[in-house]
Design an enzyme around this catalytic site. Structure first.
Site, mmCIF file in Angstrom:
data_model
loop_
_atom_site.group_PDB
_atom_site.id
_atom_site.type_symbol
_atom_site.label_atom_id
_atom_site.label_comp_id
_atom_site.label_asym_id
_atom_site.label_seq_id
_atom_site.Cartn_x
_atom_site.Cartn_y
_atom_site.Cartn_z
ATOM 1 C CE1 TYR A 1 -82.860 31.023 14.521
ATOM 2 C CE2 TYR A 1 -82.767 29.206 12.899
ATOM 3 C CZ TYR A 1 -82.538 30.760 13.155
ATOM 4 O OH TYR A 1 -82.339 31.666 12.448
ATOM 5 C CB SER B 1 -89.298 29.002 16.202
ATOM 6 O OG SER B 1 -87.983 29.491 15.362
ATOM 7 C CB VAL C 1 -77.805 36.382 6.000
ATOM 8 C CG1 VAL C 1 -77.682 37.616 5.334
ATOM 9 C CG2 VAL C 1 -78.837 35.648 5.401
ATOM 10 C CG ASN C 2 -71.351 39.320 6.671
ATOM 11 O OD1 ASN C 2 -71.392 38.595 7.810
ATOM 12 N ND2 ASN C 2 -70.786 39.748 5.854
HETATM 13 N N1 LIG Z 1 -78.358 35.677 9.283
HETATM 14 C C1 LIG Z 1 -78.719 34.282 9.001
HETATM 15 O O1 LIG Z 1 -77.944 33.366 8.650
HETATM 16 C C2 LIG Z 1 -80.198 33.908 8.785
HETATM 17 C C3 LIG Z 1 -81.254 34.833 9.609
HETATM 18 N N2 LIG Z 1 -82.407 34.238 9.501
HETATM 19 C C4 LIG Z 1 -83.625 34.884 10.306
HETATM 20 O O2 LIG Z 1 -83.744 36.230 9.574
HETATM 21 C C5 LIG Z 1 -84.151 36.975 10.823
HETATM 22 C C6 LIG Z 1 -83.326 38.270 10.906
HETATM 23 O O3 LIG Z 1 -81.952 37.699 11.375
HETATM 24 P P1 LIG Z 1 -80.634 38.592 11.230
HETATM 25 O O4 LIG Z 1 -81.019 40.115 10.590
HETATM 26 O O5 LIG Z 1 -79.586 37.592 10.521
HETATM 27 O O6 LIG Z 1 -80.246 38.728 12.858
HETATM 28 P P2 LIG Z 1 -79.600 39.839 13.555
HETATM 29 O O7 LIG Z 1 -79.259 39.219 14.875
HETATM 30 O O8 LIG Z 1 -78.435 40.551 12.885
HETATM 31 O O9 LIG Z 1 -80.891 40.708 13.977
HETATM 32 C C7 LIG Z 1 -81.922 40.265 14.677
HETATM 33 C C8 LIG Z 1 -82.720 41.834 15.064
HETATM 34 O O10 LIG Z 1 -83.851 41.248 15.889
HETATM 35 C C9 LIG Z 1 -83.926 41.970 16.954
HETATM 36 N N3 LIG Z 1 -84.677 41.601 17.905
HETATM 37 C C10 LIG Z 1 -84.487 40.567 18.874
HETATM 38 N N4 LIG Z 1 -85.399 40.175 19.624
HETATM 39 C C11 LIG Z 1 -86.292 41.070 19.381
HETATM 40 C C12 LIG Z 1 -87.597 41.186 20.024
HETATM 41 N N5 LIG Z 1 -88.193 40.384 20.895
HETATM 42 N N6 LIG Z 1 -88.401 42.041 19.394
HETATM 43 C C13 LIG Z 1 -87.941 43.223 18.395
HETATM 44 N N7 LIG Z 1 -86.680 42.880 18.026
HETATM 45 C C14 LIG Z 1 -85.892 41.737 18.282
HETATM 46 C C15 LIG Z 1 -82.404 42.252 17.509
HETATM 47 O O11 LIG Z 1 -82.521 43.542 18.341
HETATM 48 C C16 LIG Z 1 -81.855 42.537 16.198
HETATM 49 O O12 LIG Z 1 -81.681 43.935 15.457
HETATM 50 C C17 LIG Z 1 -84.265 36.181 12.072
HETATM 51 O O13 LIG Z 1 -85.524 35.608 12.337
HETATM 52 C C18 LIG Z 1 -83.182 35.065 11.760
HETATM 53 O O14 LIG Z 1 -83.574 33.660 12.399
HETATM 54 C C19 LIG Z 1 -83.047 33.302 8.500
HETATM 55 C C20 LIG Z 1 -81.977 32.454 7.670
HETATM 56 C C21 LIG Z 1 -80.580 32.963 7.824
HETATM 57 C C1 LIG Z 2 -80.400 29.883 18.704
HETATM 58 C C2 LIG Z 2 -79.647 30.631 17.652
HETATM 59 C C3 LIG Z 2 -79.423 29.984 16.567
HETATM 60 C C4 LIG Z 2 -78.477 30.460 15.565
HETATM 61 C C5 LIG Z 2 -78.671 30.110 14.156
HETATM 62 C C6 LIG Z 2 -78.009 30.626 13.220
HETATM 63 O O1 LIG Z 2 -76.838 30.457 13.269
HETATM 64 C C7 LIG Z 2 -78.679 31.387 12.104
HETATM 65 C C8 LIG Z 2 -78.839 30.239 10.887
HETATM 66 C C9 LIG Z 2 -79.586 30.735 9.898
HETATM 67 C C10 LIG Z 2 -79.606 29.844 8.664
HETATM 68 C C11 LIG Z 2 -79.316 28.481 8.490
HETATM 69 C C12 LIG Z 2 -79.371 28.064 7.146
HETATM 70 C C13 LIG Z 2 -78.685 26.543 7.186
HETATM 71 C C14 LIG Z 2 -78.751 26.104 5.957
HETATM 72 C C15 LIG Z 2 -78.148 24.822 5.705
HETATM 73 O O2 LIG Z 2 -78.627 23.487 6.425
HETATM 74 C C16 LIG Z 2 -78.278 24.266 4.333
HETATM 75 O O3 LIG Z 2 -79.942 24.016 4.195
HETATM 76 C C17 LIG Z 2 -78.106 25.330 3.394
HETATM 77 C C18 LIG Z 2 -78.161 24.962 1.847
HETATM 78 C C19 LIG Z 2 -77.499 25.969 0.915
HETATM 79 C C20 LIG Z 2 -77.599 25.667 -0.485
HETATM 80 O O4 LIG Z 2 -78.287 24.400 -0.859
HETATM 81 O O5 LIG Z 2 -76.912 26.433 -1.075
#
Ligand SMILES: NC(=O)C1=CN([C@@H]2O[C@H](COP(=O)(O)OP(=O)(O)OC[C@H]3O[C@@H](n4cnc5c(N)ncnc54)[C@H](O)[C@@H]3O)[C@@H](O)[C@H]2O)C=CC1
Ligand SMILES: CCCCCC(=O)CC\C=C/C=C/C=C/[C@@H](O)[C@@H](O)CCCC(=O)O
Length: 111
Positions: A6, A9, A41-42
């Site tokens: 992850y 990527s 993020v939630n």
């Molecule tokens: N939620 C978090 O804590 C964080 C999320 N991200 C990134 O933000 C992006 C969005 O994540 P979220 O909205 O949190 O996740 P989420 O799981 O709520 O939404 C992901 C969406 O992508 C869609 N999806 C998955 N595979 C797909 C494919 N092959 N083609 C088209 N759509 C596809 C799913 O159906 C879903 O609607 C992701 O790349 C995630 O890694 C980055 C940092 C933090």
């Molecule tokens: C294969 C699925 C993997 C799932 C991964 C997740 O759960 C999503 C992760 C998304 C974001 C992760 C962020 C992590 C951040 C921390 O390591 C730290 O860098 C955050 C620092 C925040 C701050 O300084 O306030």
């Protein structure tokens, strides 16, 4: 941390963003390419850490991820939307990496 594929990527996305942004600038493509990197993020993705089929061998580290979430907190999606609007509205931004965290809010990573 904890999820090497992850994480790899995501680094790839940043390289792609910055390289394409430079190509766009040099080639006058007329588009800007930026990246937005939030902390936790939630959204539904956070639940993936509870599922072994998502994390595979790295499932054993799930408590470490949960601890990070506890320490750093979870952002609401509306905060990310605000950052996204800022990227849209600021015409000077191209190849930028916007980070959004609970501790520092919106800020930029300079390479
Ligand atoms: N939620 C978090 O804590 C964080 C999320 N991200 C990134 O933000 C992006 C969005 O994540 P979220 O909205 O949190 O996740 P989420 O799981 O709520 O939404 C992901 C969406 O992508 C869609 N999806 C998955 N595979 C797909 C494919 N092959 N083609 C088209 N759509 C596809 C799913 O159906 C879903 O609607 C992701 O790349 C995630 O890694 C980055 C940092 C933090
Ligand atoms: C294969 C699925 C993997 C799932 C991964 C997740 O759960 C999503 C992760 C998304 C974001 C992760 C962020 C992590 C951040 C921390 O390591 C730290 O860098 C955050 C620092 C925040 C701050 O300084 O306030």
């Amino acid at each position: 941390a904890h999820c090497p594929v992850y994480t790899a990527s995501k680094h790839g996305v940043l390289g792609f963003t910055r390289s394409l942004a430079e190509a766009s600038r040099l080639g006058n493509y007329g588009i800007r390419i930026n990246a937005l990197c939030p902390s936790f993020v939630n959204t539904a993705i956070l639940d993936t850490i509870n599922h072994e089929e998502n994390l595979g061998n790295f499932y054993q580290f799930k408590d470490g991820v949960k601890n990070l979430i506890k320490v750093f907190g979870v952002l609401e999606p509306s905060v990310i939307a605000d950052g996204f609007v800022q990227l849209l509205e600021d015409d000077s931004l191209n190849g930028a990496v916007m980070k959004i965290t609970t501790t520092k809010g919106v800020h930029f990573e300079n390479y």
